[in-house]
Design a protein around this motif. Structure first.
Motif, PDB file in Angstrom:
ATOM      1  N   GLU A 165       0.847  -1.198   0.000  1.00  0.00           N
ATOM      2  CA  GLU A 165       0.000   0.000   0.000  1.00  0.00           C
ATOM      3  C   GLU A 165       0.884   1.250   0.000  1.00  0.00           C
ATOM      4  O   GLU A 165       0.609   2.221  -0.708  1.00  0.00           O
ATOM      5  CB  GLU A 165      -0.918   0.033   1.228  1.00  0.00           C
ATOM      6  CG  GLU A 165      -2.143  -0.854   1.114  1.00  0.00           C
ATOM      7  CD  GLU A 165      -1.829  -2.316   1.359  1.00  0.00           C
ATOM      8  OE1 GLU A 165      -0.770  -2.597   1.958  1.00  0.00           O
ATOM      9  OE2 GLU A 165      -2.632  -3.178   0.939  1.00  0.00           O
TER      10      GLU A 165
ATOM     11  N   ALA B   3       2.212   1.723  -3.386  1.00  0.00           N
ATOM     12  CA  ALA B   3       1.158   2.167  -4.302  1.00  0.00           C
ATOM     13  C   ALA B   3       0.882   3.661  -4.123  1.00  0.00           C
ATOM     14  O   ALA B   3       0.690   4.393  -5.097  1.00  0.00           O
ATOM     15  CB  ALA B   3      -0.113   1.360  -4.073  1.00  0.00           C
TER      16      ALA B   3
ATOM     17  N   SER C 140      -4.263  -1.351  -2.064  1.00  0.00           N
ATOM     18  CA  SER C 140      -3.173  -0.992  -2.979  1.00  0.00           C
ATOM     19  C   SER C 140      -3.631  -1.150  -4.425  1.00  0.00           C
ATOM     20  O   SER C 140      -3.230  -0.375  -5.294  1.00  0.00           O
ATOM     21  CB  SER C 140      -1.921  -1.831  -2.697  1.00  0.00           C
ATOM     22  OG  SER C 140      -2.043  -3.121  -3.235  1.00  0.00           O
TER      23      SER C 140
END
Lengths: 506, 165
Positions: A146, A149, A474
């Motif tokens: 995450e 991302a 993500s």
């Protein structure tokens, strides 16, 4: 109610004598820096960050945030008085601020800018207080995929919404990321990219060296070049009575202020977008919503109010992702984030639980800074006008000295000072050729966070890139990021098709 | 402007190649049980830089980017002169710091810039040349306890150190 308790605690910290003094000092410094043509909050924060090692982190961030805030107020002053944006965030303010000044209503525009900034700041600080905890709560569930991302999203915003040349924006991001890998490899511990075997590269390229090089030296070179010509200064008469009557006249502009504040705040939250697009968008929306859009650009007070409310709101907004996610929302917050790392704080949601004094002291200081900025701004308008008359040939060398000394102090190595000069000169050339510089600074700050996040994710997935897309959060972020990356391509294709259609019948 | 745009893209393309070559000093492939090698991240990013440079060169050829269409000179002779003076004096100051230290180089730089580039009076140049180093000394060395480089002038500061510490 939990928020209220924390906020009160924050106020106790913000009103400690040292912190209160730093708020006032920061606002004044910020106002002056913002008022100087060419210098904005980024430059102020970048050049002055090395000076904050004297005080504890909470006081340091309060000081820098006050500069950030003050600069947003100050940017309007040279936009209106000289017709030169005091900072890129105040570009939209020149559109109507300058015509107003030429009509002899400079004081009206200045007061409107200050009042709008106050409204923008106040609304956004309240929104900030409400959003901070929930967002930090969500962010606590983030793992390395995450985080990575989010970084991709931050860079994608530059490509999709930056509006600059795409290959140049991309290049700027990549070179910043590569520079961030210089030094010792974090996982294997081996030296990496040690150019010419110089020992100075073993400690990596400090982001401050790049930031001061570009925003200090490079920006000064740029300003020296464009300020060669004579600048026309508008006249302004300022008296207490006029200020009051100007304030009363602003009743009709409240709607625009509120619109600008909300818009600016949410644009500010977007990673990497920041106050400049926020203020431009607010100007655009105000113009489209207006009953008589043709008066815009000729001295409509709403045209000053909208961007000024938005840029202040955006500056607060951009601190939200910086604190909660560890992703800066603007170049200035990128430097603040780098500062947090130097002060020994791990940026990200854990700051809220590990260092509540830091976070809430900062938030409360924003309330205070907003009020002080309004009072100081209105009270000191004559002083700022005097500063604008100060010859650049005196100011420039002093800022250069500050850059050199500021570049030396964090690492105490002359190697970094030379590097800073090189970055400054190359950055100046690149800027002349339309290379955007903000993505590079953002990248060198985010690089050391992005690389381990990516490598850890890949180790976890045994090299499968799909890990970034399979996890729900993500995955969603990555899809938005990819959309932003292709957005300019779609826009381009549309433009081309339209042009072809227009040329077709002939 | 056209020449400058192309030169920058070419120089940066060469720099990207250098970075790629330099990255291969560390493994750039996949190391079993360890993940990507230490050189992988910079290697692929530098490759991306190279591709961006090629893209820019392509846009230069087709004249699709604004600087590649501009007929304005990259720098007018006047700008170039100013740039060389400012950047040159800055480099000279940093070079001098190695020899005569901050407290020798900074006043010289300020006097050169304010008196000779800015054509202000000796009174302004002199007072700033004296007050700036004093302010810097008090702030950095006394308050922040960060020593600034002094080169060969170091012994002159011993009495001051004795006084303050």
């Amino acid at each position: 109610m939990e928020v209220l308790g924390l906020l009160i605690n924050g106020f106790v910290i913000a009103f400690e004598p040292l912190n209160l003094a730093l708020i006032v000092a920061g606002v004044v410094v910020g106002l002056f820096i913002g008022a100087m043509p060419g210098l904005g909050s980024v430059n102020g924060v970048a050049i002055l960050l090395p000076m904050t090692f004297l005080v504890p982190p909470t006081s340091a961030v309060i000081f820098l945030a006050a500069i950030y805030y003050g600069a947003m107020y100050g940017g309007a002053i040279s936009s209106i008085m000289l017709g030169i944006p005091g900072a890129s965030t105040a570009v939209a303010t020149t559109f109507d601020g300058r015509p107003l000044a030429l009509k002899g209503q400079a004081d009206k525009a200045l007061v409107a800018a200050a009042a709008a900034s106050f409204v923008g700041g106040s609304i956004s600080v309240v929104l900030f207080t409400l959003f901070a905890l929930p967002l930090a709560g969500v962010a606590l569930a983030f793992g390395p995929p995450e985080t990575f991302a989010l970084m991709v999203l931050a860079f994608a915003t530059f490509i999709g919404l930056g509006g600059d040349d795409i290959p140049k924006t991309l290049f700027s991001i990549l070179i910043g990321l590569v520079f961030s890998t210089v030094g010792l490899d974090i996982i294997s511990g081996e030296p990496r990219l040690i150019f010419g075997g110089l020992t100075g590269f073993y400690h990596g390229i400090n982001f401050l060296v790049l930031a001061i090089g570009i925003y200090g030296i490079g920006e000064m070179l740029w300003t020296i070049e464009i300020s060669q010509g004579e600048v026309l200064m508008s006249k302004a008469t300022v008296s207490f009575r006029r200020i009051l009557s100007n304030l009363r006249d602003l009743k009709g502009n409240i709607k625009t202020m509120i619109m600008g504040s909300f818009l600016g705040y949410f644009v500010g939250i977007l990673p990497a977008a920041g106050a400049t697009p926020g203020s431009l968008m607010a100007y655009g929306v105000a113009k489209t919503m207006s009953k008589n859009p043709e008066t815009y650009g000729k001295g409509n007070i709403d045209g000053v109010v909208a961007p000024e409310a938005a840029n202040n709101a955006a500056s607060t907004g951009s601190m939200l992702p910086m604190l909660t996610l560890g992703i800066p929302g603007s170049p200035t917050t990128a430097i603040l984030l780098g500062g947090m790392v130097i002060w020994g704080l791990e940026p990200g949601p854990l700051v809220f639980t590990d260092h509540p004094d830091f976070v809430w002291g900062l938030i409360a200081s924003l309330y205070a800074a907003n009020l002080f900025a309004l009072l100081i701004n209105i009270g000191f308008i004559p002083a700022f006008i005097w500063v604008l008359k100060m010859p650049f040939t005196i100011l420039a060398p002093i800022i250069f000295v500050l850059c050199v000394v500021g570049g030396y102090v964090p690492t105490q190595s002359m190697h970094d000072v030379w590097l800073m000069l090189i970055f400054g000169v190359v950055g100046y050339f690149m800027r002349k050729l339309d290379y955007p510089m903000a993505p590079m600074v953002l990248a060198i700050v985010l690089g050391p966070l992005a690389e381990p996040a990516m490598r850890q994710s890949l180790i976890g997935s045994q090299g499968d890139v799909m890990i970034f897309f399979e996890r729900p959060i993500s995955g969603t972020i990555m899809v938005i990021a990819l959309f932003l990356i292709v957005l300019p391509l779609i826009k381009n294709m549309r433009k081309r098709r339209k042009r072809n259609a227009a040329n077709g019948p002939n | 402007m056209r020449v400058a745009e192309l030169s920058m893209a070419v120089v940066m393309a060469i720099f990207s190649l250098y970075l790629m070559w330099k990255s291969t000093e560390l493994p750039i492939g996949w190391i079993p049980a360890e993940g990507p090698g230490g050189g992988a991240f910079p290697f692929w990013l530098s490759l991306g830089m190279l591709l961006c440079c090629l893209w820019m060169i392509g846009r230069w050829v087709t004249r699709t980017s604004p600087p590649s269409r501009s007929t304005e000179p990259f720098m007018t002779p006047q700008t170039l002169k100013l740039f060389l003076l400012v950047a040159g004096s800055l480099a000279a100051m940093i070079g001098l710091i190695h020899i005569i230290g901050v407290y020798g180089a900074v006043p010289l730089f300020l006097i050169f810039y304010i008196r000779f580039l800015g054509r202000h009076s000796w009174a302004i140049a002199g007072s700033l040349a004296v007050s700036t180093p004093i302010a810097a000394f008090l702030f950095f060395e006394i308050a922040l306890k960060k020593t600034l480089p002094k080169g060969y002038t170091e012994p002159l500061f011993y009495p001051l150190y004795d006084f303050f510490y």
